[in-house]
Design an enzyme around this catalytic site. Structure first.
Site, mmCIF file in Angstrom:
data_model
loop_
_atom_site.group_PDB
_atom_site.id
_atom_site.type_symbol
_atom_site.label_atom_id
_atom_site.label_comp_id
_atom_site.label_asym_id
_atom_site.label_seq_id
_atom_site.Cartn_x
_atom_site.Cartn_y
_atom_site.Cartn_z
ATOM 1 N N GLY A 14 50.126 51.876 12.645
ATOM 2 C CA GLY A 14 48.939 50.880 12.955
ATOM 3 C C GLY A 14 47.771 51.580 12.336
ATOM 4 O O GLY A 14 47.192 52.912 12.651
ATOM 5 N N GLY A 40 44.528 50.028 13.527
ATOM 6 C CA GLY A 40 43.406 49.468 14.094
ATOM 7 C C GLY A 40 42.649 50.439 14.856
ATOM 8 O O GLY A 40 42.746 51.647 14.269
ATOM 9 N N ALA A 67 43.022 51.906 17.407
ATOM 10 C CA ALA A 67 43.498 52.831 18.131
ATOM 11 C C ALA A 67 44.093 53.964 17.030
ATOM 12 O O ALA A 67 44.172 55.092 16.923
ATOM 13 C CB ALA A 67 44.636 52.372 19.042
ATOM 14 N N HIS A 88 41.873 33.649 26.769
ATOM 15 C CA HIS A 88 40.073 33.816 26.868
ATOM 16 C C HIS A 88 39.734 32.387 27.104
ATOM 17 O O HIS A 88 40.001 31.313 26.466
ATOM 18 C CB HIS A 88 40.065 34.218 25.607
ATOM 19 C CG HIS A 88 38.537 34.858 25.439
ATOM 20 N ND1 HIS A 88 37.468 34.090 25.561
ATOM 21 C CD2 HIS A 88 38.024 36.142 25.335
ATOM 22 C CE1 HIS A 88 36.429 34.388 25.311
ATOM 23 N NE2 HIS A 88 36.598 35.854 25.058
ATOM 24 N N ARG A 135 37.271 36.404 32.683
ATOM 25 C CA ARG A 135 37.832 35.567 31.889
ATOM 26 C C ARG A 135 39.013 34.728 32.445
ATOM 27 O O ARG A 135 39.303 33.521 32.262
ATOM 28 C CB ARG A 135 38.588 36.331 30.722
ATOM 29 C CG ARG A 135 37.477 36.719 29.748
ATOM 30 C CD ARG A 135 38.129 37.760 28.919
ATOM 31 N NE ARG A 135 37.141 38.184 27.785
ATOM 32 C CZ ARG A 135 37.154 39.200 27.025
ATOM 33 N NH1 ARG A 135 38.480 39.674 26.747
ATOM 34 N NH2 ARG A 135 36.133 39.380 26.187
ATOM 35 N N HIS A 194 44.777 35.600 24.215
ATOM 36 C CA HIS A 194 43.874 36.380 23.494
ATOM 37 C C HIS A 194 44.425 37.756 23.560
ATOM 38 O O HIS A 194 44.339 38.716 22.628
ATOM 39 C CB HIS A 194 42.713 36.146 24.102
ATOM 40 C CG HIS A 194 41.388 36.981 23.688
ATOM 41 N ND1 HIS A 194 41.047 37.163 22.302
ATOM 42 C CD2 HIS A 194 40.869 38.131 24.247
ATOM 43 C CE1 HIS A 194 40.181 37.917 22.040
ATOM 44 N NE2 HIS A 194 39.950 38.523 23.324
ATOM 45 N N GLU A 251 46.185 48.473 22.318
ATOM 46 C CA GLU A 251 46.630 47.290 22.810
ATOM 47 C C GLU A 251 48.285 47.195 23.208
ATOM 48 O O GLU A 251 48.858 46.675 23.847
ATOM 49 C CB GLU A 251 46.249 46.017 22.109
ATOM 50 C CG GLU A 251 46.384 44.585 22.961
ATOM 51 C CD GLU A 251 45.807 43.298 22.422
ATOM 52 O OE1 GLU A 251 44.984 43.731 21.548
ATOM 53 O OE2 GLU A 251 46.571 42.421 22.732
ATOM 54 N N ARG A 291 41.934 41.835 31.624
ATOM 55 C CA ARG A 291 40.830 42.909 31.012
ATOM 56 C C ARG A 291 39.495 42.446 31.020
ATOM 57 O O ARG A 291 39.325 41.195 30.687
ATOM 58 C CB ARG A 291 41.605 42.962 29.624
ATOM 59 C CG ARG A 291 40.511 44.098 28.908
ATOM 60 C CD ARG A 291 41.039 44.087 27.434
ATOM 61 N NE ARG A 291 40.740 42.929 26.277
ATOM 62 C CZ ARG A 291 39.910 42.645 25.878
ATOM 63 N NH1 ARG A 291 38.621 43.353 25.993
ATOM 64 N NH2 ARG A 291 39.966 41.591 25.045
ATOM 65 N N LEU A 305 38.184 47.657 23.221
ATOM 66 C CA LEU A 305 37.643 48.246 22.041
ATOM 67 C C LEU A 305 37.558 49.886 22.671
ATOM 68 O O LEU A 305 38.094 50.988 21.891
ATOM 69 C CB LEU A 305 36.307 47.766 21.453
ATOM 70 C CG LEU A 305 36.134 46.406 20.930
ATOM 71 C CD1 LEU A 305 35.157 46.008 20.291
ATOM 72 C CD2 LEU A 305 37.566 46.286 19.844
HETATM 73 C C1 LIG Z 1 39.009 37.873 18.150
HETATM 74 C C2 LIG Z 1 39.167 38.825 19.084
HETATM 75 C C3 LIG Z 1 37.559 39.352 19.619
HETATM 76 C C4 LIG Z 1 37.869 40.294 20.440
HETATM 77 N N1 LIG Z 1 36.725 40.754 20.564
HETATM 78 C C5 LIG Z 1 36.701 42.220 21.616
HETATM 79 C C6 LIG Z 1 35.382 42.655 22.182
HETATM 80 O O1 LIG Z 1 34.401 41.925 21.749
HETATM 81 N N2 LIG Z 1 35.645 43.448 22.852
HETATM 82 C C7 LIG Z 1 36.639 44.183 23.105
HETATM 83 O O2 LIG Z 1 36.563 45.293 23.860
HETATM 84 N N3 LIG Z 1 38.001 43.772 22.825
HETATM 85 C C8 LIG Z 1 37.887 42.688 21.835
HETATM 86 N N4 LIG Z 1 39.103 42.097 21.465
HETATM 87 C C9 LIG Z 1 40.313 42.939 21.577
HETATM 88 C C10 LIG Z 1 40.434 44.135 20.831
HETATM 89 O O3 LIG Z 1 40.137 43.765 19.522
HETATM 90 C C11 LIG Z 1 41.890 44.486 20.592
HETATM 91 O O4 LIG Z 1 42.671 44.757 21.758
HETATM 92 C C12 LIG Z 1 41.950 45.670 19.845
HETATM 93 O O5 LIG Z 1 41.354 45.625 18.669
HETATM 94 C C13 LIG Z 1 43.349 46.170 19.574
HETATM 95 O O6 LIG Z 1 43.275 47.491 18.636
HETATM 96 P P1 LIG Z 1 44.530 48.122 18.425
HETATM 97 O O7 LIG Z 1 44.187 49.319 17.638
HETATM 98 O O8 LIG Z 1 45.510 48.453 19.707
HETATM 99 O O9 LIG Z 1 45.546 47.075 17.494
HETATM 100 P P2 LIG Z 1 45.142 46.128 16.144
HETATM 101 O O10 LIG Z 1 43.921 46.287 15.937
HETATM 102 O O11 LIG Z 1 45.778 44.920 16.607
HETATM 103 O O12 LIG Z 1 46.149 47.076 15.010
HETATM 104 C C14 LIG Z 1 47.445 47.185 15.065
HETATM 105 C C15 LIG Z 1 47.797 47.919 13.645
HETATM 106 O O13 LIG Z 1 49.188 48.072 13.801
HETATM 107 C C16 LIG Z 1 49.756 47.787 12.581
HETATM 108 N N5 LIG Z 1 50.935 47.115 12.782
HETATM 109 C C17 LIG Z 1 51.688 46.425 13.941
HETATM 110 N N6 LIG Z 1 52.881 46.304 13.621
HETATM 111 C C18 LIG Z 1 53.250 47.242 12.628
HETATM 112 C C19 LIG Z 1 54.478 47.457 12.249
HETATM 113 N N7 LIG Z 1 55.367 46.794 12.632
HETATM 114 N N8 LIG Z 1 54.509 48.114 11.222
HETATM 115 C C20 LIG Z 1 53.254 48.904 10.477
HETATM 116 N N9 LIG Z 1 52.082 48.430 10.879
HETATM 117 C C21 LIG Z 1 52.051 47.823 12.073
HETATM 118 C C22 LIG Z 1 48.829 46.597 11.830
HETATM 119 O O14 LIG Z 1 48.962 46.733 10.575
HETATM 120 C C23 LIG Z 1 47.496 47.025 12.449
HETATM 121 O O15 LIG Z 1 46.998 48.013 11.575
HETATM 122 C C24 LIG Z 1 38.956 41.076 20.792
HETATM 123 C C25 LIG Z 1 40.348 40.442 20.151
HETATM 124 C C26 LIG Z 1 40.151 39.352 19.438
HETATM 125 C C27 LIG Z 1 41.617 38.694 19.100
#
Ligand SMILES: Cc1cc2nc3c(=O)[nH]c(=O)nc-3n(C[C@H](O)[C@H](O)[C@H](O)COP(=O)(O)OP(=O)(O)OC[C@H]3O[C@@H](n4cnc5c(N)ncnc54)[C@H](O)[C@@H]3O)c2cc1C
Ligand code: HEM
Ligand code: HEM
Ligand code: SF4
Ligand code: F3S
Ligand code: FES
Lengths: 244, 637, 257
Positions: free
Chosen positions: B41, B43, B45, B267, B331, B402, B426, B436, B442
């Site tokens: 991942g 993202g 994180a 949401h 929410r 959401h 997440e 949440r 974030l």
């Molecule tokens: C529209 C929207 C608006 C939001 N706004 C806010 C906000 O304003 N403030 C806030 O705090 N939070 C907000 N959130 C929540 C927040 O964006 C997410 O919870 C957070 O970004 C999650 O980050 P992450 O790094 O955990 O995962 P993600 O960003 O979902 O990243 C997942 C990663 O894992 C990879 N991946 C997944 N499965 C596999 C696999 N099997 N093999 C290889 N790679 C894989 C993907 O390619 C990706 O790179 C929002 C969410 C949404 C949907």
């Protein structure tokens, strides 16, 4: 510098700088040409005096016509760099797109799309032009050394020379309307606050150049400028001018 | 199996993390390049973790299924990120952020984790600014903050409406810097399909190269899952199309426990669904509720244009029911309130599943200009999607799935029940309890990635372990399992695209395991999911060709895991006989319709253990203790 | 609504592509372009035909994954991403041509899917500040005027979609690269690497085989984030200054008196 030239942006900067030099020359040349508008003015037409002055410039520091040769060298160098730059870039750019897919025109000006064509035609014109007025090789109408007014008058009595020059000027207009704005952008002299002004400025300058040049053939052809004295008289007049 | 210890350091709450940091072991700088970490991942994180570990000198391999790490779902976050910096001089503090988060999560999270999160929040802002994240500024050049759903202080930092994008690009560029430096390698368009466990520890992964279809093996000394949330189990959600549970689920199948899977957040402010064909729902930032007023007509079936409905016939239900928070209620509360009015037949729009979010009064009071400066890009986005101009007619909104508060169970070190397998962002269950708060995901993803796992994983890497090679038999077994799963998908030979089953699953999940749940509904859902699953395995069709780019295979593979997850979510929701946060059991509500917690029985995390395809998952409970906050009924009245 | 689609089909990178015609019927005008393609794919599956490969993820215009050329225009008619293009933007019964982003630097993987990793490598060359994880200065100790922040943000919102490259008759990535250089070079946090950033990003851009800019301005006209051509001016300026100033690796030596 070498690395700079090798990069796309660097090469383009050279094109822009040489383009600027060429535009600068054009402005001077145009101003010089406009001296013809004073007409034959008796003994020595003002434009002939100007041509003489050009050659004497820098004397005695420089030999006769020394400054002129420096200018010529700079011009030649600029044209060579300008053309080398654009040709090399064109090859790169062609490779960057799959051959069969021309990019649809979304909003680009048509002038920007024909820079190469307008440039090549310009190059052809310049060669012809030098052969005509500088080396006097294209000796169709009577031409005499150092008698600019006389040469111009005679050449522009012929409609086809007028036509050739007007077409060339349109080409200049086409090349510069994109070119002048483009060089500002290439040199990175733009800024959001100035951009609108730069666009207008480029168009205005282009117009000034085109109109300024065009006046000469048009005025000769329409007969608004009087015929010069016959050559012999002029020669004495020049001699007189030189000694007096 | 017993739930392992959560490894929460002893001592006062304020000092726990520092105490942990002080005692953790270190790997000498010269030995780090020989230690490898796999990060799944990219993202917030994943990218922040990969960049941080690589900068320390560990060898990092990072994976994502998108074509570039910059496209991870985090890019879509709009509203902002919290930090207790108290620039607004309102008396905000770590303790206050901690308390708000505990309360926001309806007292279903771990105190120690939440405190650490609040503590690290300030560093995140500093880190992001140093990376060049252009947070909004006040005149004078100081960082700007605003208040965001469910809190009374201005602690939310933002970059217009694109905070997630800017933060992710910061983390992404930090990662790319490490790639350039040779410390990290990014494998994009690669999907992880299994973890490889050698001698009880996670030592590698099996991934599928999505371009060539090749199944690859990668070995490492630790594996970090940062694979995001699973709300796409509802089919329609605000998540990106590709967001999925596969990485986490495959780990779960190998023994990583899945905690609180039924805690999902719906949401309140999303653009309502307009038809069957729809593929996702679009979030409208919660910040809109700062100025917009939410209402429905008092009479059901009132189809006058909203502007013609007089004031006394408008039902500002949030303001009436929650006078002190009004439109800013958290929410879960705002969503449920919208569902309740729509269930009562007051909803608006073609489907009757919509409520108004009205800026009429804000425009009248503050002027159109001010509203435009604050929300211009959101209004544009709304108009672009719906074709309606929100300056003139109120927006129509409806809740949408959401965020997943549930996820892989992790201890204080963010390690799952499989040693060497960490879960962050997440993908884990950790800090948000049953609900949440806005702008805290974030924060959590970045706290995990920048400041927590780089230490806890390094600590894990200090132990001497034999290096494993990808020729180890454990890799053979894992690869065989992956291959046979793919074969099974390819060989169904039915007629329907995976999307069809996904849509059916989503409908069931939303109806019975969504904003409101009850025992008979959940039972029914379990039966129906079972049927969908059967149909899936008998009527699925994927494009032929496994050793090539094959999107239908990718999709089918993900849906196969969602089907299993859906069942577990329903089981979890059934077992939790109380209402808390996003989990609302209709059997457990107060007289005025609010969530009724049962702290006696359920002040617990439920972590589920996988028992094979045919076995029933086994729940394990982690008792939560509250020494620093008072367990109170959450009230936003 | 009904449409005829001329869709580019190409099995893999090496293969010659061609257009294949499809008709789609009963499409809701509120469906997005990609949702229309989803419906087509669902039908193709039922008909046991190979589905059309195309990229998308967020479907809300922010991730930059979607990348269709619709009727010869990258992303489509409205200067928004492909995923934000709706069928109501087309006339009922229209014939719509759909192809991948065209650029030598973006090889086609399959059908409408291309490999845009060249853009990542341009970022690797210098699209970052040097900050690694760890204690950082208090942000308010380095104030940033809101106007500067706004300008930096106007550039920072680039979604890396590559439409600018696809639209440019020269296949240049100037808008993309200019956006990143503008974003970081405007901010105080980006000053330390300012010159190196411009140098190495341009070098990488050239190495990837992107074309040179002749200021056509098409890139900015298709850019869904409306990134201004000013970023190209800024890139030109930053690069020229960096290249023509003294090599930072070779600073003048201090002389002992
Ligand atoms: C529209 C929207 C608006 C939001 N706004 C806010 C906000 O304003 N403030 C806030 O705090 N939070 C907000 N959130 C929540 C927040 O964006 C997410 O919870 C957070 O970004 C999650 O980050 P992450 O790094 O955990 O995962 P993600 O960003 O979902 O990243 C997942 C990663 O894992 C990879 N991946 C997944 N499965 C596999 C696999 N099997 N093999 C290889 N790679 C894989 C993907 O390619 C990706 O790179 C929002 C969410 C949404 C949907
Ligand atoms: C002699 C043959 C010439 C050729 C083949 C030629 C061709 C070109 C081409 C292809 C460009 C690139 C267009 C672009 O980058 O947008 C260009 C730019 C330009 N040309 Fe010429 N040109 C020629 C002569 C001239 C002359 C005589 C002048 C001036 C009087 C001139 C002035 C310019 C300017 C100002 C530019 C803009 C540079 C920039 O965008 O940075 N060119 N030329
Ligand atoms: C109506 C338009 C023009 C007229 C009447 C004109 C006239 C002349 C004359 C009379 C000379 C010779 C001067 C002398 O020997 O002293 C000359 C030289 C020259 N002109 Fe022009 N010119 C015109 C347009 C142009 C244009 C458009 C260009 C360039 C694109 C150009 C480029 C030159 C050059 C390069 C020389 C040679 C200078 C030298 O080396 O001596 N001219 N022109
Ligand atoms: S500059 Fe615009 S068109 Fe180019 S990649 Fe960025 S967002 Fe896309
Ligand atoms: S279209 Fe191409 S030529 Fe330059 S201005 Fe844009 S990169
Ligand atoms: S799918 Fe994300 S921008 Fe279109």
């Amino acid at each position: 510098m070498v690395e700079f030239w090798r990069s796309t942006i660097g090469k383009k900067t050279f094109v822009a700088v040489t383009g600027t030099i060429l535009v600068g020359y054009l402005i001077l040349h145009m101003v010089g040409n406009l001296n013809s508008l004073f007409g034959p003015t008796g003994a020595e037409p003002r434009v002939d005096w100007y041509a003489g002055w050009l050659r004497e410039l820098g004397e005695p520091l420089l030999p006769f016509a020394g400054a002129l040769w420096i200018v010529r060298a700079i011009l030649l160098g600029s044209v060579i760099i300008h053309i080398t730059g654009v040709v090399q870039l064109r090859f790169r750019n062609r490779d960057a797109r799959p051959a069969r897919y021309p990019a649809r025109k979304i909003g680009r000006s048509w002038e920007s799309g024909v820079m190469m064509t307008s440039g090549i035609l310009l190059a052809a014109f310049i060669v012809f032009h030098i052969l005509q007025f500088t080396t006097l090789t294209v000796d169709v109408t009577p031409l005499h050394h150092e008698q600019v007014y006389f040469n111009l008058y005679n050449a522009f009595q012929e409609w086809y020379f007028v036509a050739i020059y007007l077409v060339a000027l349109i080409l200049i207009g086409v090349h510069l309307r994109h070119g002048i704005w483009s060089l500002v952008q290439t040199l990175g002299l733009d800024s959001p606050a100035r951009n609108r002004g730069i666009r207008y400025g480029a168009t205005t300058l282009t117009l000034v150049i085109v109109v300024g040049f065009a006046l000469v053939p048009i005025l000769f052809w329409t007969g608004l400028l009087d015929a010069p004295e016959p050559p012999a008289a002029t020669i004495t007049a020049i001699a007189g001018g030189l000694t007096g | 199996m017993r739930l392992p210890d959560a490894k929460i350091p002893p001592g006062p709450l304020e000092h726990k993390w520092q105490a942990w940091i002080d005692q953790h072991r270190l790997v000498g700088p010269n030995n780090r390049s020989g230690k490898n970490v796999i990060v799944i991942g990219t993202g917030l994180a994943g990218a922040s973790a990969a960049a941080s570990l690589a900068a320390q000198g560990f060898g990092v391999k990072s994976f994502c299924f998108q074509d570039s790490p910059r496209r991870a779902h985090s890019i879509a976050a709009q509203g902002g990120i919290n930090a207790s910096k108290d620039y607004a001089n309102e008396g905000d503090s770590v303790r206050r952020l901690f308390a708000d988060t505990m309360k926001g999560g309806d007292f279903r999270s771990r105190e120690a984790n939440v405190w650490r999160l609040a503590e690290l929040s300030e560093n995140i802002i500093d880190q992001a600014v140093a990376q060049g994240v252009p947070f909004n500024r006040e005149y004078g050049g100081q960082l700007a903050t605003r208040s965001f759903g469910g809190v009374l202080v201005q602690r939310t930092f933002y970059s217009r409406g694109q905070t997630g994008q800017q933060l992710l690009l910061g983390a992404y560029s930090a990662l790319e810097q490490q790639v350039a430096a040779g410390n990290a390698v990014v494998h994009s368009r690669h999907e992880m399909l299994d973890v490889v466990i050698v001698d009880g520890e996670a030592r590698g992964v099996i991934v599928r190269n999505l371009v060539t279809g090749e199944i690859e093996r990668h070995a490492a000394d630790a594996v970090i899952l940062a694979s995001g949330g699973y709300t796409n189990v509802y089919y329609l959600s605000t998540n990106a199309m590709g967001s999925n549970v596969t990485a986490a689920w495959r780990a779960h199948r190998h023994g990583a426990l899945m905690a609180n899977p039924s805690y999902t957040q719906i949401h309140p402010t999303c653009i309502p669904q307009s038809g069957e064909y729809q593929s996702k729902l679009t979030l409208m930032s919660e910040s809109l509720r700062n100025d917009g007023r939410v209402w429905v007509p008092r009479k059901g079936g009132d189809d006058r244009p909203p502007a013609e409905i007089p004031e006394d016939e408008r039902f500002y239900y949030l303001e009436e029911r929650y006078p002190s928070f009004g439109n800013l209620a958290p929410r879960d509360i705002a969503s449920r309130a919208a569902k309740v009015v729509c269930d009562d037949g007051l909803g608006v729009g073609p489907t009757g599943r919509g409520v108004y979010l009205d800026f009429r009064d804000a425009i009248a009071q503050r002027g159109r200009d001010v509203v435009e400066v604050r929300y211009g890009n959101l209004f544009e986005m709304y108009e672009n999607i719906t074709g309606e101009n929100p300056y003139e007619t109120p927006m129509m909104i409806y809740p949408a799935p959401h965020y997943a508060m549930g996820g892989l169970w992790v201890d204080y070190e963010l390690q799952t029940t499989i040693p060497g397998l960490f879960a962050i962002g997440e993908a884990n269950f950790s800090d948000h309890g049953a609900n949440r708060l806005g702008a805290s995901a974030l924060m959590q993803a970045l706290a995990d990635g920048y400041f927590i796992v780089p230490h806890t994983v390094a600590h894990h890497l200090t132990a001497d372990r034999e290096s494993v090679s990808t020729t180890d038999s454990a890799f053979d077994t894992a690869q065989d399992a992956v291959e046979s799963h793919i074969t099974r998908l390819m060989d169904v030979g039915g007629t329907k695209a995976a999307q069809v089953f996904h849509r059916e699953l989503g409908n069931v999940m939303l109806d019975y395991c969504g904003m409101a749940r009850n025992a008979p509904g959940l039972e029914k859902a379990l039966t129906e999911i079972g049927e969908i699953r059967e149909n899936f395995w008998s009527d699925l069709r994927v494009d032929p060709g496994r050793d090539e780019f094959n999107q239908s295979l990718e999709y089918a593979n993900r849906v196969s895991d969602f089907l299993e997850l859906g069942e577990l979510m329903c089981l979890d929701a059934l077992r939790r006989e109380e209402s808390c946060g996003g989990h609302f059991r209709e059997e457990y509500e107060t007289d005025d319709g609010e969530a009724l917690r049962d702290d006696e029985r359920f002040a617990k995390v439920t972590a589920w253990e996988y028992q094979g395809d045919d076995g029933d998952p086994v729940p394990h409970d982690e008792q939560l203790s509250f020494e620093n906050v008072k367990l109170a009924t959450r009230s936003y009245k | 609504m009904n449409f005829t689609l001329e869709i580019w089909r190409q099995f893999d990178t090496g293969e010659e592509g061609r257009y294949e015609d499809f008709t789609v019927e009963g499409i809701d005008p509120e469906a997005s372009f990609l949702e229309m393609l989803d419906q087509l794919n669902e039908r193709l599956t039922e008909e046991e035909r190979r589905t059309v490969a195309f990229d998308s993820d967020c479907r809300e215009g922010i991730c930059g994954t979607c990348s269709l050329v619709i009727n010869d225009t990258p992303h489509g008619p409205r200067q928004v991403t492909s995923c934000q293009t709706y069928m109501r933007d087309f006339e009922d019964g229209a014939t719509i041509r759909v192809e991948p982003f065209r650029s030598t630097t973006f090889p086609v993987i399959r059908d409408l899917v291309t490999d845009r990793s060249a853009l990542d490598r341009v970022i690797q060359a210098g699209g970052y500040t040097g900050a690694t994880t760890g204690p950082q200065p208090e942000p308010n100790s380095m104030p940033v005027a809101p106007e500067v922040q706004e300008k930096a943000m106007d550039a920072a919102i680039c979604i890396g979609c590559g439409a600018c490259v696809a639209a440019c008759p020269n296949g240049a990535a100037m808008l993309f690269t200019g956006a990143k250089v503008t974003h970081l070079n405007l901010l105080p946090q980006g000053q330390a690497e300012r010159g190196n950033r411009a140098n190495s990003m341009v070098e990488q851009m050239d190495e990837e085989g992107f074309g040179g800019c002749t200021n056509f301005g098409e890139c900015s006209r298709v850019c869904p984030q409306e990134i201004s051509l000013d970023v190209i001016g800024m890139l030109n300026r930053e690069y020229r200054k960096a290249r023509l100033s003294r090599d930072p690796k070779d600073p003048p030596t201090m002389l002992a008196q």
